[in-house]
Motif scaffolding. Sequence first.
Motif, PDB file in Angstrom:
ATOM      1  N   LYS A  61     -28.275 -35.906   7.720  1.00 19.43           N
ATOM      2  CA  LYS A  61     -29.102 -35.886   6.394  1.00 19.43           C
ATOM      3  C   LYS A  61     -29.311 -37.129   5.734  1.00 19.43           C
ATOM      4  N   GLU A  62     -29.655 -38.026   6.697  1.00 17.42           N
ATOM      5  CA  GLU A  62     -29.928 -39.340   6.429  1.00 17.42           C
ATOM      6  C   GLU A  62     -31.653 -39.468   6.555  1.00 17.42           C
ATOM      7  N   ILE A  63     -32.287 -40.029   5.668  1.00 13.05           N
ATOM      8  CA  ILE A  63     -33.662 -40.237   5.603  1.00 13.05           C
ATOM      9  C   ILE A  63     -34.013 -41.287   6.804  1.00 13.05           C
ATOM     10  N   VAL A  64     -34.798 -41.077   7.723  1.00 13.62           N
ATOM     11  CA  VAL A  64     -35.103 -41.820   8.912  1.00 13.62           C
ATOM     12  C   VAL A  64     -36.750 -42.447   8.888  1.00 13.62           C
ATOM     13  N   TYR A  65     -37.247 -41.682   8.208  1.00 19.93           N
ATOM     14  CA  TYR A  65     -38.737 -42.064   8.269  1.00 19.93           C
ATOM     15  C   TYR A  65     -39.558 -41.544   7.033  1.00 19.93           C
ATOM     16  N   ILE A  66     -40.588 -42.145   6.544  1.00 22.00           N
ATOM     17  CA  ILE A  66     -41.115 -41.732   5.376  1.00 22.00           C
ATOM     18  C   ILE A  66     -42.594 -42.170   5.501  1.00 22.00           C
TER      19      ILE A  66
END
Length: 109
Positions: A61-66
């Motif tokens: 649950k870690e943001i890896v790409y936006i």
Amino acid sequence: EKCFDAEIADSDSEREIGLMNITFLDKNKGMLFIFEQEDYHSFWMKNTLIPLDIIWINSDKEIVYIKENAQVCQICAPINPKAKSKYVFEVNSGKAKEFNIKIGEKVRF
């Protein structure tokens, strides 16, 4: 807190349709795509009528790409994340910047 109400897309047919053909998305609403496996999940904007911010989230649950401001397209190329994810969250374009959402941040849902 950065809070959204999310519609869930966790079946193949729900993920295939996603936010296609909608003309309006409430300001703090979005769609959370849940996949069985963590992988490189490409997205595209085919038949999507509003610009979106697309946020890839791994199994921790870690943001890896936006991808900010993904635009409506006539000839659509896939948007390829640079990291594996298990979840993808689509929100109105500009929300990532407005809420200062960054790669590496943890999310809760």
